[in-house]
Design a protein around this motif. Structure first.
Motif, mmCIF file in Angstrom:
data_model
loop_
_atom_site.group_PDB
_atom_site.id
_atom_site.type_symbol
_atom_site.label_atom_id
_atom_site.label_comp_id
_atom_site.label_asym_id
_atom_site.label_seq_id
_atom_site.Cartn_x
_atom_site.Cartn_y
_atom_site.Cartn_z
ATOM 1 N N ASN A 233 31.188 63.387 35.995
ATOM 2 C CA ASN A 233 32.393 63.763 35.953
ATOM 3 C C ASN A 233 32.933 64.487 37.902
ATOM 4 O O ASN A 233 34.079 64.849 37.654
ATOM 5 C CB ASN A 233 32.464 64.683 34.865
ATOM 6 C CG ASN A 233 31.789 65.964 34.707
ATOM 7 O OD1 ASN A 233 30.811 66.008 35.373
ATOM 8 N ND2 ASN A 233 32.281 66.674 33.514
ATOM 9 N N GLY B 208 24.188 67.504 35.831
ATOM 10 C CA GLY B 208 25.162 68.605 35.176
ATOM 11 C C GLY B 208 25.753 68.242 34.718
ATOM 12 O O GLY B 208 27.433 68.131 34.447
ATOM 13 N N SER B 209 26.564 67.063 35.915
ATOM 14 C CA SER B 209 28.177 66.016 35.831
ATOM 15 C C SER B 209 27.573 65.021 35.448
ATOM 16 O O SER B 209 28.591 64.214 34.603
ATOM 17 C CB SER B 209 28.186 65.887 37.200
ATOM 18 O OG SER B 209 27.756 65.114 37.803
ATOM 19 N N VAL B 210 26.584 64.760 35.252
ATOM 20 C CA VAL B 210 26.334 63.448 33.486
ATOM 21 C C VAL B 210 27.263 63.635 32.371
ATOM 22 O O VAL B 210 26.455 64.475 32.126
ATOM 23 C CB VAL B 210 24.827 63.023 33.272
ATOM 24 C CG1 VAL B 210 25.030 62.429 32.885
ATOM 25 C CG2 VAL B 210 24.237 62.779 35.041
ATOM 26 N N VAL B 211 28.003 62.689 32.033
ATOM 27 C CA VAL B 211 28.286 63.057 30.508
ATOM 28 C C VAL B 211 27.780 61.393 29.908
ATOM 29 O O VAL B 211 27.890 62.067 28.563
ATOM 30 C CB VAL B 211 29.709 62.995 31.056
ATOM 31 C CG1 VAL B 211 30.841 63.546 31.403
ATOM 32 C CG2 VAL B 211 30.216 61.788 31.352
HETATM 33 C C1 LIG Z 1 31.406 67.236 33.821
HETATM 34 O O1 LIG Z 1 30.529 67.353 32.281
HETATM 35 C C2 LIG Z 1 29.365 68.365 32.417
HETATM 36 C C3 LIG Z 1 28.139 68.001 31.497
HETATM 37 O O2 LIG Z 1 29.039 67.772 30.022
HETATM 38 C C4 LIG Z 1 30.716 69.644 31.919
HETATM 39 O O3 LIG Z 1 28.918 70.489 31.574
HETATM 40 C C5 LIG Z 1 31.306 70.313 33.029
HETATM 41 O O4 LIG Z 1 31.924 70.665 32.350
HETATM 42 C C6 LIG Z 1 31.882 69.259 32.690
HETATM 43 N N1 LIG Z 1 32.871 69.554 34.223
HETATM 44 C C7 LIG Z 1 34.015 68.486 35.123
HETATM 45 C C8 LIG Z 1 34.636 69.037 35.769
HETATM 46 O O5 LIG Z 1 34.845 68.144 33.154
#
Ligand SMILES: *[C@@H]1O[C@H](CO)[C@@H](O)[C@H](O)[C@H]1NC(C)=O
Ligand SMILES: *[C@@H]1O[C@H](CO)[C@@H](O)[C@H](O)[C@H]1NC(C)=O
Ligand SMILES: *[C@@H]1O[C@H](CO)[C@@H](O)[C@H](O)[C@H]1NC(C)=O
Ligand SMILES: *[C@@H]1O[C@H](CO)[C@@H](O)[C@H](O)[C@H]1NC(C)=O
Length: 429
Positions: free
Chosen positions: A271, A286-289
């Motif tokens: 993300n 941590g940015s991996v969704v």
């Molecule tokens: C991006 O994804 C991570 C993992 O799901 C989450 O913890 C984080 O809040 C998200 N960041 C945004 C900006 O959406």
């Protein structure tokens, strides 16, 4: 088969690693061990079920000229994985932990046909390699790290063999591999596992939805629970290849495979646009969704994988044969050549004289030495009755030590021979 020799003695390397327990293993080490145990179980089950399900004809239908080419390798891989399972199951209690039980492994989606099975096997082994590589930065105990490394090198061999069996790719496509964290490994493995708690949360599984095989220029499309409800314009598709310090980060909707990528690619959806580092200690994971998942981009079809499909081979063993077998060959050997006594001295050559068979020269019915006397009979315990001396003394067309043909009983196909020195035996004469 290697599986049949699993004994405590063979488990030595594992037990030696576990033996000098000065302290209980750290919680992280036990977690990694248990995670490895589940993965090794998964691999063992996968190959066991594959071998039960598919017949030789399934491999032939999948394009193998010889089913043995694939089956031999799968058996060998399965046997290694079973060995790993057993070894790790010994280490965990020795270090004060408890082995995770109750896992079920369902491969019904992967074992539909041989090409699908081989494709999934390639992903499974790549995942195994990446899991052990990723664990390297987590393990505390250097002995455990050494054991894990020793498993990793073997998983990498499996990976190479499966690349070859794929028929389309490069055997060793990249010079470096891709580490994955346990959470990332589970994004790939968890769909096959149920009934147990692996102790690690799984990243959402990522599926590539393209039909057909992706290659350079393909726009990849995805589905995942992890991206449902998210605005695609906020997402990035990231492609990690071995050896690159960072992933290639592209807009989610323009996930086009760039030129130059060959072999496995780990695909992630993030993300942020920030490229993931190819090093778990600084990855920004941590940015991996969703993901990762592996795709294989086979832009460099090599000859070896093609050979594995197309070679119609018969395996021939070269082995030392028993005296009985050798005698049988002697009895049936007919060396054709000019009539008359052979030249050279054969007095030091005790050859069992098979009555009624031309052995040396076509005019004699029993083997004779240079003086015309029957050759001495060899002791029964001497291979083929050929002992000592030097067969090259016998000057027959074709060469006496160059017999090619079948043994008398038809059991053996003989392609040449040579005498085996038996230093402790004195030929009786
Ligand atoms: C991006 O994804 C991570 C993992 O799901 C989450 O913890 C984080 O809040 C998200 N960041 C945004 C900006 O959406
Ligand atoms: C492979 O060789 C065997 C024995 O020579 C033959 O019977 C078979 O038809 C061959 N198969 C292919 C696919 O060429
Ligand atoms: C050859 O094969 C036959 C039938 O399988 C067997 O009885 C015999 O012992 C074999 N001979 C040798 C020398 O192995
Ligand atoms: C064995 O004999 C064959 C046929 O006579 C010949 O072509 C070959 O070179 C010989 N091999 C050796 C090692 O003498």
């Amino acid at each position: 088969m290697r599986l049949s020799v699993t004994s405590l003695a063979i488990l030595g390397p594992f037990l030696v690693s576990a033996a000098p327990i000065r302290r209980a293993a750290s919680a992280t080490d036990l977690l990694v061990l248990n995670f490895a145990s589940v993965l090794e179980n998964l691999e063992t089950q996968f190959y066991t079920q594959a071998l039960q399900k598919f017949q030789e004809s399934d491999f032939i239908n999948a394009g193998f000229s010889s089913a043995a080419v694939a089956i031999e390798q799968i058996q060998s891989i399965m046997s290694d994985e079973a060995f790993h399972v057993q070894g790790i199951a010994e280490i965990i209690p020795a270090l004060g932990g408890q082995v995770i039980t109750g896992c079920n492994f369902d491969f019904s989606t992967a074992l539909t046909d041989v090409p699908t099975m081989l494709g999934v096997a390639r992903v499974v082994e790549m995942t195994g390699v990446s899991a052990y590589l990723g664990a390297a930065s987590l393990v505390d105990d250097p002995q455990l790290l050494t054991t894990a490394a020793s498993i990793l090198t073997v998983e990498a061999r499996h990976q190479t063999v499966l690349n070859i069996l794929s028929g389309t790719g490069s055997a060793i496509p990249q010079a470096l591999d891709i580490p994955l964290s346990p959470q990332q490994v589970l994004a790939i493995a968890s769909p096959f596992i149920s009934g147990c708690d692996v102790g690690v949360p799984a990243n959402p599984t990522l599926q590539v939805t393209n039909t057909g095989t992706p290659t350079t220029g393909t726009t990849l499309t995805f589905s995942s629970n992890g991206i449902q409800g998210l605005d695609p314009s906020t997402l990035s598709c990231q492609m990690m290849v071995g050896g690159a310090p960072f992933a290639i980060s592209l807009p989610y909707s323009q996930c086009v495979v760039p030129g130059g990528i060959n072999g496995p690619v780990a695909l992630y959806i993030t993300n942020t646009t920030q490229p993931l580092a190819n090093d778990l200690t600084v990855q920004f994971g941590g940015s991996v969704v969703a993901g990762p998942t592996f795709a294989f981009i086979d832009i460099d079809p090599q000859t070896l994988p093609a050979l594995a499909r197309n070679m119609n081979v018969t395996i021939t063993d070269s082995s030392t044969i028993s005296p009985d077998q050798a005698s049988s060959i002697m009895a049936s050997a007919t060396i054709t050549g000019s009539s008359g006594s052979p030249t050279g001295s054969v007095t030091d050559l005790p050859i069992a004289a098979p009555t009624g068979t031309d052995v040396i020269g076509s005019s004699t019915s029993t083997a004779t030495d240079a003086s015309g006397s029957p050759a001495p009979t060899a002791p029964a315990n001497v291979a083929g009755g050929v002992v000592g001396g030097d067969l090259s003394d016998i000057q027959t067309p074709g060469g006496a030590n160059n017999f090619t043909g079948n043994s008398g009983d038809g059991n053996l196909s003989v392609i040449g021979w040579s005498s085996v020195p038996l230093p402790t035996t004195t030929p009786s004469s």
